[in-house]
Motif scaffolding. Sequence first.
Motif, PDB file in Angstrom:
ATOM      1  N   TYR A 199       0.875  -1.222   0.137  1.00 41.79           N
ATOM      2  CA  TYR A 199       0.161   0.108  -0.014  1.00 41.79           C
ATOM      3  C   TYR A 199       1.038   1.232  -0.001  1.00 41.79           C
ATOM      4  O   TYR A 199       1.203   1.824   0.991  1.00 41.79           O
ATOM      5  CB  TYR A 199      -0.823   0.003   1.149  1.00 41.79           C
ATOM      6  N   THR A 240      -7.617  -9.150   8.054  1.00 45.46           N
ATOM      7  CA  THR A 240      -8.085  -7.828   7.514  1.00 45.46           C
ATOM      8  C   THR A 240      -7.005  -6.610   7.722  1.00 45.46           C
ATOM      9  O   THR A 240      -6.467  -6.413   8.566  1.00 45.46           O
ATOM     10  CB  THR A 240      -9.424  -7.636   8.560  1.00 45.46           C
ATOM     11  N   ASP A 272      -9.653   2.352   3.675  1.00 45.70           N
ATOM     12  CA  ASP A 272      -9.977   1.058   2.797  1.00 45.70           C
ATOM     13  C   ASP A 272      -9.871  -0.083   3.540  1.00 45.70           C
ATOM     14  O   ASP A 272      -9.063  -0.321   4.210  1.00 45.70           O
ATOM     15  CB  ASP A 272      -8.985   1.051   1.621  1.00 45.70           C
ATOM     16  N   HIS A 273     -11.037  -0.819   3.488  1.00 45.74           N
ATOM     17  CA  HIS A 273     -11.032  -2.062   4.229  1.00 45.74           C
ATOM     18  C   HIS A 273     -10.962  -2.995   3.217  1.00 45.74           C
ATOM     19  O   HIS A 273     -11.455  -3.677   2.525  1.00 45.74           O
ATOM     20  CB  HIS A 273     -12.499  -1.942   4.727  1.00 45.74           C
ATOM     21  N   ASN A 274      -9.622  -3.848   3.494  1.00 44.76           N
ATOM     22  CA  ASN A 274      -9.235  -4.920   2.436  1.00 44.76           C
ATOM     23  C   ASN A 274      -9.160  -6.141   3.291  1.00 44.76           C
ATOM     24  O   ASN A 274      -8.817  -6.428   4.256  1.00 44.76           O
ATOM     25  CB  ASN A 274      -7.760  -4.589   1.991  1.00 44.76           C
ATOM     26  N   ASP A 276      -7.801 -10.184   3.223  1.00 48.60           N
ATOM     27  CA  ASP A 276      -6.786 -10.961   2.641  1.00 48.60           C
ATOM     28  C   ASP A 276      -6.840 -12.479   3.373  1.00 48.60           C
ATOM     29  O   ASP A 276      -6.371 -12.772   4.341  1.00 48.60           O
ATOM     30  CB  ASP A 276      -5.259 -10.359   3.079  1.00 48.60           C
TER      31      ASP A 276
END
Length: 295
Positions: A199, A240, A272-274, A276
């Motif tokens: 990121y 997360t 941003d909520h990503n 994984d």
Amino acid sequence: MHPTSRNLKWSLLCAGLACLPRAAWSQFIAVRTIPVATGDQFSLFPSARAGMGGASIALDDSLLDPFINPAKGANIGASQVFGSPMFYDITRGNGSARSLPLGALLYSPRWFGGGLMALQQLVAPQSGWYYSPCPPGAACVTPAVGVSYPGQTLLSDRVKRNMYAFAFVGRTLNGGRTTVAASVFWGGLNAVDGVDQLYPGSQSIDQYGHMVDYRIGVSQDLGRGRSLSLLGLHNRITMTQDVTYTFYALVPCPLVPDTLPPGCPSPQTRTDHNLDWTRTWGLHAQYQQPIASTG
């Protein structure tokens, strides 16, 4: 299939198989789409050959082997208690870690097993200048190129702590020639090495989640120094990543004369909520046989 494509496919498969016997997680290969610099975050297990640079293709390691294939715990030979502290730094201030694993290996002629607990402190990369582009639809001071300004930290907290637990149990059969065992490895993760590089331009990254690894192993002694080992594994990673970016937008300036530009730069943030999430199934087979040498 075109012959060239078939040859390429087999070449890639052989290259992948050649990478299998490397370290403690030789049967598990993390899939990555970009190069990510990481340290030895998951090097938590003891090894009698730690000074050999991870060489493990044809070398038995009575300490490390049970953590790779639990069926090889029959080679422990005696009960023992161990501690294997680990420290590392990534060059150019790209992070460091300190881990303290403590565990025990238990052995008897028919049953064997063991466990490990580890605490880990992961230090984030040093803060520096970061770049945050202007999001679509926002009135930024420099909408074409964004803005650069000093960062506070690449992770929301400079230091994160992880916890790990491992346990395995097995039994010998057929007069000790056959071994069956199972293991489970769990990790509560608040930080993972290299995630900050995924990121660029972020101000902070808040990570949380866990991983779990299940393994079932079978080992068969074929006599005359030959052996066959089979291993099945299932690995689950559930992470997360809440990534925060900061940018400067123009907001009304009621206290300035009308002759100035219609707006003042003000820092704005977005998160941003990503997710994984990775689910991996694997099967590994190993045949070992001594070869006489001449000369």
